[in-house]
Write an enzyme that holds these catalytic residues in place. Structure first.
Site, short mmCIF file in Angstrom:
data_model
loop_
_atom_site.label_atom_id
_atom_site.label_comp_id
_atom_site.label_asym_id
_atom_site.label_seq_id
_atom_site.Cartn_x
_atom_site.Cartn_y
_atom_site.Cartn_z
N LYS A 89 -10.45 54.52 -10.50
CA LYS A 89 -11.32 53.56 -9.82
C LYS A 89 -10.64 52.96 -8.61
O LYS A 89 -11.27 52.59 -7.64
CB LYS A 89 -11.69 52.42 -10.77
N LYS A 113 -4.69 61.67 -11.20
CA LYS A 113 -6.01 61.62 -11.81
C LYS A 113 -7.03 60.91 -10.92
O LYS A 113 -6.66 60.15 -10.03
CB LYS A 113 -5.92 60.92 -13.15
N LYS A 131 2.49 49.62 -13.76
CA LYS A 131 1.88 48.39 -13.23
C LYS A 131 2.96 47.49 -12.61
O LYS A 131 2.72 46.85 -11.60
CB LYS A 131 1.10 47.65 -14.32
#
Ligand code: TYM
Length: 351
Positions: A217, A214, A131
């Site tokens: 969203k 992966k 992040k």
């Protein structure tokens, strides 16, 4: 009056039994619609677990602020995930389905756990480092303490099992550390040490369509197939999925984008279908176009009934509000009890 006895007996048994059941908890952030990764990594397990465990499933709206500090429509996004949980098969009569921010006791437990969480260990968490790379202008304290908030979610109901996808493994490790540390520091056997859970024994990572990594969203356009997605859009995304120019040797190892397509196929298609394309890959006759067409049709077949349910539930405001209120009430009751006990254990006393 005579008839009432067996009913009362049954009621007492049901009531007692719900206390004896082991506790399961999991959550989903409202940062986008649910996709096949969420479904096969997590929600599929929720639906099986709700019959035999005391389950808590929630929408992690506090957590979403770590990456989306100014969400355009926070309430709408939370509502969407609630609808999708229900459409996918979570039964609010069996499981407690709630919104994280409806249970502010979580925040108090988060504070207590933060007192015994060390900056160094939080900085080493891989998702925190990711992040920091992704949003260098917003490295906030919420991001750093994401795992303690997650531990608070889990421990507020003294949960034993946490059905999650592979990407949450390290967060679960931290929750285990924080539970054990609390017990140690205060000299109690209070919190169970929670375990990540999947019926298949191994945590799942569903790949995306863009060749690596992966399904997510917010991994970029074309990466994820959503439960609410229409047929045309699914076909378009799958047909655009990354492939290569084909195998150059018999029985060659599959490169990542191709292995990903096979993995997706193994999730939504029949075993014979996967075998057919696997044989074709191994004898070098595979046509990726045919494989993708089949994959798209099988995804559509899987998604269609859920998508229809999403539309049906979405139109029923009264039901959605009732589910949210009922869930909040049940979740708060359990959370209040834990917070009361935790306060006593730490040494807070009412005057
Ligand atoms: P979130 O919202 O990113 O994802 C929700 C669930 O879906 C799983 N998942 C996947 N599984 C397999 N393959 C994928 N491609 C894939 N993408 C997502 C996730 O592993 C997760 O189980 N931190 C959590 C939310 C959370 C939580 C909790 C979970 C907050 N508190 C307490 C469990 C317990 C998250 O961001 O999930």
């Amino acid at each position: 009056m005579r008839d009432a006895h067996p009913n009362i007996f049954l009621y007492i048994c049901k009531f007692k039994y719900s206390f004896m059941k082991e506790i399961v908890l999991s959550g989903i952030r409202p940062t986008g619609n649910l996709h096949l990764g969420n479904y096969f990594g997590a929600v599929k397990n929720f639906i099986r677990l709700q019959d035999n465990y005391n389950c808590y499933f929630f929408i992690a709206d506090y957590h979403s602020l770590t990456t989306h500090p100014h969400p355009d429509d926070l309430h709408g996004r939370v509502r969407q995930i609630l609808v999708e949980y229900l459409a996918a098969g979570v039964d609010p009569e069996k499981a407690t389905l709630y919104v994280q921010s409806d249970v502010p006791e979580v925040v108090e437990l988060y504070l207590f756990l933060n007192m015994n969480a060390y900056i160094g260990e939080l900085e080493r968490v891989t998702t925190f480092k990711e992040k920091v790379r992704k949003q260098p202008d917003n490295v906030n304290a919420g991001l750093l303490t994401y795992p303690t908030l997650m531990a608070a979610d889990i421990l507020i109901h003294k949960s034993q099992y946490v059905p999650v996808g592979k990407d949450q493994e390290q967060n679960l490790e931290k929750a285990r550390d924080f539970a054990a540390r609390f017990n140690n520091i205060y000299g109690v056997e209070y919190f169970p040490i929670p375990q990540a859970f999947n019926f298949g024994n191994q945590l799942v990572k569903v790949p995306g369509l863009d060749g690596n990594g992966k399904m997510g969203k917010s991994e970029g356009e074309g990466n994820a197939i959503f439960l609410a997605e229409d047929d045309a859009s699914i076909r378009k995304k799958v047909m655009r999925a990354k492939t290569d120019s084909g195998p150059t040797e018999m029985n060659q190892e599959k490169p990542e984008p191709i292995a990903n397509l096979f993995q997706l196929m193994s999730i939504v298609s029949k075993p014979e279908t996967v075998q057919f394309f696997d044989d074709a890959y191994n004898n070098m006759t595979i046509r990726y176009g045919d494989m993708k067409k089949q994959l798209a049709e099988d995804m559509i077949q899987f998604v269609t009934p859920i998508r229809e349910k999403i539309r049906e539930i979405d139109a029923n405001d009264e039901y959605i509000n009732k589910v949210a209120r009922m869930g909040a009430e049940k979740a708060r009751e359990s959370a209040r009890k834990t917070i009361k006990e935790v306060r006593e254990i730490i040494g807070f006393k009412p005057f």
